[in-house]
Scaffold this motif. Sequence first.
Motif, mmCIF file in Angstrom:
data_model
loop_
_atom_site.group_PDB
_atom_site.id
_atom_site.type_symbol
_atom_site.label_atom_id
_atom_site.label_comp_id
_atom_site.label_asym_id
_atom_site.label_seq_id
_atom_site.Cartn_x
_atom_site.Cartn_y
_atom_site.Cartn_z
ATOM 1 N N THR A 1 48.315 93.213 -17.449
ATOM 2 C CA THR A 1 46.994 92.772 -17.003
ATOM 3 C C THR A 1 46.054 92.715 -18.192
ATOM 4 O O THR A 1 46.096 93.584 -19.071
ATOM 5 C CB THR A 1 46.428 93.743 -15.952
ATOM 6 O OG1 THR A 1 47.328 93.800 -14.847
ATOM 7 C CG2 THR A 1 45.051 93.305 -15.474
ATOM 8 N N SER A 2 45.185 91.711 -18.220
ATOM 9 C CA SER A 2 44.230 91.575 -19.308
ATOM 10 C C SER A 2 42.985 92.404 -19.023
ATOM 11 O O SER A 2 42.243 92.128 -18.067
ATOM 12 C CB SER A 2 43.834 90.112 -19.507
ATOM 13 O OG SER A 2 42.741 90.021 -20.399
ATOM 14 N N LEU A 3 42.772 93.431 -19.829
ATOM 15 C CA LEU A 3 41.564 94.245 -19.677
ATOM 16 C C LEU A 3 40.324 93.431 -20.021
ATOM 17 O O LEU A 3 39.246 93.659 -19.460
ATOM 18 C CB LEU A 3 41.664 95.488 -20.566
ATOM 19 C CG LEU A 3 40.633 96.601 -20.337
ATOM 20 C CD1 LEU A 3 40.658 97.084 -18.896
ATOM 21 C CD2 LEU A 3 40.878 97.766 -21.283
ATOM 22 N N HIS A 4 40.464 92.490 -20.925
ATOM 23 C CA HIS A 4 39.330 91.624 -21.270
ATOM 24 C C HIS A 4 38.876 90.809 -20.058
ATOM 25 O O HIS A 4 37.667 90.637 -19.828
ATOM 26 C CB HIS A 4 39.704 90.685 -22.420
ATOM 27 C CG HIS A 4 39.784 91.358 -23.753
ATOM 28 N ND1 HIS A 4 38.742 92.077 -24.285
ATOM 29 C CD2 HIS A 4 40.787 91.410 -24.671
ATOM 30 C CE1 HIS A 4 39.084 92.552 -25.463
ATOM 31 N NE2 HIS A 4 40.325 92.166 -25.725
ATOM 32 N N ASP A 5 39.836 90.307 -19.272
ATOM 33 C CA ASP A 5 39.475 89.546 -18.072
ATOM 34 C C ASP A 5 38.772 90.433 -17.053
ATOM 35 O O ASP A 5 37.778 90.040 -16.419
ATOM 36 C CB ASP A 5 40.726 88.921 -17.443
ATOM 37 C CG ASP A 5 41.311 87.795 -18.285
ATOM 38 O OD1 ASP A 5 40.588 87.301 -19.178
ATOM 39 O OD2 ASP A 5 42.474 87.420 -18.050
#
Length: 608
Positions: A272-276
Amino acid sequence: MSIMQQSSKAQDRSLGVWYQNIQQGQIKLPRFQRMEAWDRGRITSFLNTVINNLPVGVTLALEVAGEEKFVSRYISTAEPESDGAVTQHILDGQQRLTSFWRSMSNNYEFETYFVYVPKFDSRDGRIETEETEVVCQPRWYAKNGSRRPVWADDAQKCLARGLFPINLLRPGDMSVDIESWINTATEGLMPLDDDPEALKKLKNFMESKERLKDEISKLRERVTHFNLPYLSLPSDTTKDVALQVFINMNTNSKPLELYDIIVAEVESVAGTSLHDLESDLLDKCPTAARYGDVRNLILATSALLQEKTPNNRGMVEMDKEVLLENWDKLEIGLERMAKLLESQGVFDEARLPTNAVLAVIAAAYELVPANGDFVAKAEKLLRAYLWSSFFTDRYENSAASRAFSDFKAIKDLLLKETFTDSEYRHVPVLDQEEYELADSDALLTAGWPKKVGIEARGILAVSNYFGAHDFADGRRATYESIQNREYHHIFPGSLLSEADLVGDYALNCALITWLTNRIIGRKDPLEYLNERVQMSNEVSVSDRLSTHLIPYERLKDATYEGLEGEAFAVRLESDFNDFLRQRANLVSRAIVGLCSGEQPSLESVLQS
């Protein structure tokens, strides 16, 4: 061509040698360098680096042979009794050396530095860290001239807290000073002759003294031999080259941040993208972003939700999958935290006294329902925690570990649900016997709130809590309006300077619009108040000032028309001091109510 001929040499040097060189006047600073700039937090951090024998960056020194290339000055408070031969100019590293020199003398007026050794802390249930560390105790002066808190100058009371003054670690022969301090600190432990266990207690007493002496000796060795390396530029280095090296050393590439590391870990374990997620959080929780770097808030709050200390270690140790599982709680908690702070008149990061409270409150909201009777009870506790954090010295040191201790205690109360106000004291920061609230004497020393300072910004937050209406247009302070306001000297700085008075105190500050600030200028308080009255009326102007807890009647008497010289200076100083004292008393009354979790009305504070 001349640049190519220059050479530099990296060398090691112990703090013991640095101290001796400073003491003998061999070390000076180019006058173009800024003065002392480190706050107590950075000083404490550096001293902890030293006693933990961790590496630090190099210092930049220019060798001096004969005539000095730059106009220079000595390190603050390090002027030698007689001028010696200057051998080096410090181009970079003066903050470290100044902090080291001054802390080894403990000669800061408003701070005293101690070494905290947990095994000597005799207070029940108060040991919050198992590691030896340097701590800073803020100091202030009471109206009678005594230095507060009094216990900080009492060796026995310091030792009972596990503290000894850091100046005992000063390089050189300190045997007499150390012996004297230990004897005074342990005097109360000496058993009485008629005590039936006198022999046993005497043995324990002597062993305690030896352990204390050994601890101090061990840390003294560590300080004296700590390596503070330096890059040496030869004495024939030109001014231009020396300055260019200085600039280059202070233009560092941006290192990889902890957040970037955790982003990689999350993507590795969960795909999962933490930035997203961060981007979505900012859309859902716009108010939270007002209080600082949302990345730091995410990591600190997530750590607490997993019952980890909100520091680098705790964040690294977090379970990254659990971090994602808690994401909804995180979003809700951050936004509710922001709304609570806004309701208390703390509108953004620039007006926030300490960011240590943010993650604690956000994580605590996991246990506070969205509605129902318990919400009021829980938020009263959180308000008490918030304001007490602003007006005690608990978060001056070890903020992360202390925030963790406070959070655990708050969580215990919220889980209990039937807790009473009398149980607030189980939260360390709310134990007012251990962490006294700042009184009016302490408030008088708080500096300018535009700078970083917990108590100074706390004072400003109190006036914002009551509305802080603009002097001219009468509009209430809000997040939107506060962005267009300026930090205004109530007794104008230019007026005070005419009498050689300093006006940069939190109690002499109000947030007002830039236009109002420009109109006031250097005018006597009475003069600019009369102008406001002519545009409105006296009752309205008085009411506006009262929302800042500013005593209108005291300002109304502040007129200096026809006064000059000493008569003017004496009158102005008297008026200014009376004003500060009256406002300090008003703020102090408000603090008592706010720190109990109540929501005092303006009328109750003004009329009490």
